[in-house]
Design an enzyme around this catalytic site. Structure first.
Site, PDB file in Angstrom:
ATOM      1  N   HIS A 276      25.942   3.670  36.585  1.00  0.00           N
ATOM      2  CA  HIS A 276      26.457   4.992  36.984  1.00  0.00           C
ATOM      3  C   HIS A 276      27.553   4.734  38.026  1.00  0.00           C
ATOM      4  O   HIS A 276      27.497   3.742  38.760  1.00  0.00           O
ATOM      5  CB  HIS A 276      25.292   5.776  37.603  1.00  0.00           C
ATOM      6  CG  HIS A 276      25.573   7.190  37.952  1.00  0.00           C
ATOM      7  ND1 HIS A 276      26.206   7.546  39.120  1.00  0.00           N
ATOM      8  CD2 HIS A 276      25.298   8.347  37.303  1.00  0.00           C
ATOM      9  CE1 HIS A 276      26.302   8.867  39.162  1.00  0.00           C
ATOM     10  NE2 HIS A 276      25.763   9.373  38.084  1.00  0.00           N
TER      11      HIS A 276
ATOM     12  N   ASP B 271      18.695   0.651  41.023  1.00  0.00           N
ATOM     13  CA  ASP B 271      18.962   2.093  40.956  1.00  0.00           C
ATOM     14  C   ASP B 271      17.874   2.698  40.066  1.00  0.00           C
ATOM     15  O   ASP B 271      17.907   2.559  38.841  1.00  0.00           O
ATOM     16  CB  ASP B 271      20.368   2.302  40.383  1.00  0.00           C
ATOM     17  CG  ASP B 271      20.649   3.759  40.015  1.00  0.00           C
ATOM     18  OD1 ASP B 271      19.722   4.591  40.099  1.00  0.00           O
ATOM     19  OD2 ASP B 271      21.798   4.050  39.631  1.00  0.00           O
TER      20      ASP B 271
ATOM     21  N   GLN C 203      16.695   7.000  37.118  1.00  0.00           N
ATOM     22  CA  GLN C 203      16.187   7.434  35.802  1.00  0.00           C
ATOM     23  C   GLN C 203      14.868   6.768  35.438  1.00  0.00           C
ATOM     24  O   GLN C 203      14.354   6.981  34.333  1.00  0.00           O
ATOM     25  CB  GLN C 203      17.235   7.135  34.708  1.00  0.00           C
ATOM     26  CG  GLN C 203      18.561   7.819  34.912  1.00  0.00           C
ATOM     27  CD  GLN C 203      18.504   9.341  34.707  1.00  0.00           C
ATOM     28  OE1 GLN C 203      17.505   9.882  34.208  1.00  0.00           O
ATOM     29  NE2 GLN C 203      19.552  10.036  35.106  1.00  0.00           N
TER      30      GLN C 203
ATOM     31  N   LYS D 171      15.341  14.449  40.429  1.00  0.00           N
ATOM     32  CA  LYS D 171      15.062  13.954  39.070  1.00  0.00           C
ATOM     33  C   LYS D 171      13.567  13.719  38.848  1.00  0.00           C
ATOM     34  O   LYS D 171      13.139  13.470  37.727  1.00  0.00           O
ATOM     35  CB  LYS D 171      15.858  12.669  38.805  1.00  0.00           C
ATOM     36  CG  LYS D 171      17.374  12.919  38.768  1.00  0.00           C
ATOM     37  CD  LYS D 171      18.108  11.733  38.227  1.00  0.00           C
ATOM     38  CE  LYS D 171      19.575  11.715  38.596  1.00  0.00           C
ATOM     39  NZ  LYS D 171      20.400  12.599  37.789  1.00  0.00           N
TER      40      LYS D 171
ATOM     41  N   CYS E 216      29.114  10.195  34.128  1.00  0.00           N
ATOM     42  CA  CYS E 216      29.418   9.378  35.318  1.00  0.00           C
ATOM     43  C   CYS E 216      29.227   7.893  35.024  1.00  0.00           C
ATOM     44  O   CYS E 216      28.748   7.126  35.868  1.00  0.00           O
ATOM     45  CB  CYS E 216      28.569   9.792  36.519  1.00  0.00           C
ATOM     46  SG  CYS E 216      28.768  11.504  36.970  1.00  0.00           S
TER      47      CYS E 216
HETATM   48  N1  C6P Z   1      22.805  11.011  36.998  1.00  0.00           N
HETATM   49  C1  C6P Z   1      23.091  12.405  35.039  1.00  0.00           C
HETATM   50  O1  C6P Z   1      23.300  13.478  34.475  1.00  0.00           O
HETATM   51  P1  C6P Z   1      22.332  11.581  42.500  1.00  0.00           P
HETATM   52  O2  C6P Z   1      23.443  12.428  41.970  1.00  0.00           O
HETATM   53  O3  C6P Z   1      22.695  10.905  43.790  1.00  0.00           O
HETATM   54  O4  C6P Z   1      21.023  12.305  42.540  1.00  0.00           O
HETATM   55  O5  C6P Z   1      22.092  10.434  41.396  1.00  0.00           O
HETATM   56  C2  C6P Z   1      23.141   9.603  41.014  1.00  0.00           C
HETATM   57  C3  C6P Z   1      22.708   8.730  39.876  1.00  0.00           C
HETATM   58  C4  C6P Z   1      22.603   7.373  40.087  1.00  0.00           C
HETATM   59  N2  C6P Z   1      22.162   6.545  39.134  1.00  0.00           N
HETATM   60  C5  C6P Z   1      21.801   7.008  37.919  1.00  0.00           C
HETATM   61  C6  C6P Z   1      21.294   6.058  36.900  1.00  0.00           C
HETATM   62  C7  C6P Z   1      21.894   8.370  37.639  1.00  0.00           C
HETATM   63  O6  C6P Z   1      21.538   8.814  36.448  1.00  0.00           O
HETATM   64  C8  C6P Z   1      22.387   9.252  38.621  1.00  0.00           C
HETATM   65  C9  C6P Z   1      22.581  10.715  38.344  1.00  0.00           C
HETATM   66  C10 C6P Z   1      22.925  12.389  36.539  1.00  0.00           C
HETATM   67  O7  C6P Z   1      22.973  11.375  34.408  1.00  0.00           O
HETATM   68  C11 C6P Z   1      24.024  13.146  37.212  1.00  0.00           C
HETATM   69  S1  C6P Z   1      25.585  12.349  37.058  1.00  0.00           S
END
Ligand code: C6P
Length: 407
Positions: free
Chosen positions: A124, A201, A204, A227, A365
């Site tokens: 990401h 990270d 997910q 999430k 992203c």
């Molecule tokens: N992915 C998606 O629709 P935040 O925004 O800080 O809570 O998470 C960022 C982030 C970092 N790593 C991974 C693997 C992610 O999937 C995400 C967030 C969302 O896939 C929003 S872009």
């Protein structure tokens, strides 16, 4: 322990009861953010309507109650990821801020010219851009583990990248764009063998199963509250104590200090050293309520249910010559990323929305992996444990109808 009764579970989520565009909502955008059970909404209302006050500061009863709940929430998160100590749980705004904290306080402080940072091609943006900045600022090199056509990390290439220069490896546990579940435990072991530190990270992964940071032996683990069925604006960074102790604060101001004078400032103990300013108290309490909600169930049953939904989707998609699946990894979480040949993802997303189906479209992203597959983006349906086989049926019925407009 509650039984896995899908009707009772769905009744816990008020938002799922509503209609969108005159159709019952089929919410398949869970990788972007999950819906909140009533227990989380109640925890937020109860906090703001009964004990709202600032933590660690007041001399009064409400501040004491808020502080106790806030710190109890930290312990709930500690147990959730099996961290050795609650002072290794740092509240952040989310995964993005957690990774930025490590990039800033570990990367900028400890990396130097000639050091290697390794990430992967399926990251990401929040696990790419902070390291690009760190590399620019420190003179370290940013190296990228390639991804195979099947959307798996090329582990032989990863091993070839590792050397005594490797100081930090930062990879995604589960890809948001492809669904790939990466073999992070062995990645950690291989990185440690050359003396590198590892950040995972977990944005997910934590929504789908119980992560055990001690078993993984990672040095840092990042995830987002929203999430895992909790509120937005709250996230977590776990770190090994000796690293967190050695790192300088990320932000500065109130709470993170021990003593301030114009001769100099000393810093607070962990985890407060990294928590400048008034934290998201309600968010932390809401996240703990979400974890308590999940803990009522056998999480393996939830994961099995999500896997059945994914498998049913993949089986249906395999029969459709117009569907191009993006992400064919052996080990996959509940993410169905695809293209309908001849149709732009946004057009399909709009037509699905008109039929009450919520999906995400675009690059998710994760532009570099989209570039690798030479596509502008995908349509992504992502599952949570409250989705049903009926949701899958209705998704494919809506897809069939959309095809009559698009193809
Ligand atoms: N992915 C998606 O629709 P935040 O925004 O800080 O809570 O998470 C960022 C982030 C970092 N790593 C991974 C693997 C992610 O999937 C995400 C967030 C969302 O896939 C929003 S872009």
């Amino acid at each position: 322990m509650r039984s896995f009764d899908i009707d009772a579970i769905r009744a816990d989520f008020p938002i799922l009861q509503q209609e969108v565009k005159g159709k019952p909502l089929v919410y398949l955008d869970n990788a972007a953010t999950t819906q909140k059970p009533q227990a989380v909404l109640d925890a937020l209302t109860r906090y703001y309507s009964t004990i709202n006050s600032n933590v660690h500061r007041g001399a009064h009863t409400l501040s004491d109650l808020a502080t106790r709940e806030f710190e109890a929430a930290r312990e709930t998160v500690q147990r959730f990821i099996n961290a050795p100590g609650s002072n290794q749980i740092i509240w952040t705004r989310g995964t993005t801020e957690s990774i930025n904290l490590v990039a800033h306080s570990y990367g900028r402080a400890f990396l130097k010219p000639g050091d290697d940072i390794i990430i992967s091609a399926m990251e990401h943006h929040s696990n790419i851009v902070p390291w690009q900045l760190v590399a620019e600022q420190t003179g370290a090199n940013l190296k990228v583990i390639p991804v195979t056509d099947d959307a798996e990390l090329d582990l032989a290439a990863f091993e070839a990248l590792l050397s005594e220069n490797t100081k930090l490896v930062s990879v995604v546990h589960v890809s948001n764009a492809l669904g790939t579940i990466n073999p992070v435990k062995s990645i950690v072991a291989k990185a440690h063998a050359v003396g590198a530190r590892v950040l995972l990270d977990g944005a997910q992964a934590t929504p789908h199963w119980n992560v055990d940071v001690q078993d993984l032996d990672c040095d840092f683990y990042a995830f987002s509250g929203h999430k895992v069925y909790g509120p937005t604006g709250i996230g977590v960074l776990y770190g090994k104590t000796e690293l967190l102790e050695a790192m300088l604060p990320y932000q500065s101001g109130g709470e993170m200090i021990e003593k301030v004078s114009f001769d100099g400032t000393t810093f607070n103990v962990l985890p407060y050293k990294f928590e400048a300013g008034t934290p998201n108290i309600g968010g932390a309490i809401g996240l703990a309520a979400a974890i308590d909600y999940l803990n009522q169930f056998d999480r393996q049953l939830m994961a099995n249910h999500e896997h059945q939904l994914l498998q049913a989707t993949l089986d249906r998609a395999a029969d459709d010559p117009h569907i191009r699946l993006i992400g064919r990894a052996q080990s996959k979480a509940g993410v169905f990323s695809f293209l309908l040949e001849g149709a732009h993802p946004h057009d399909l997303g709009t037509l699905l929305d008109q039929q009450g189906i919520a999906v995400r479209t675009g690059h998710h992203c994760a532009m570099p992996i989209m570039d690798q597959f030479a596509i502008p983006g995908t349509v992504r349906a992502s599952f949570a444990f409250y989705n049903t086989q009926d949701d899958v049926e209705r998704f494919f019925a809506a897809l069939a109808k959309s095809k009559t407009f698009l193809l």
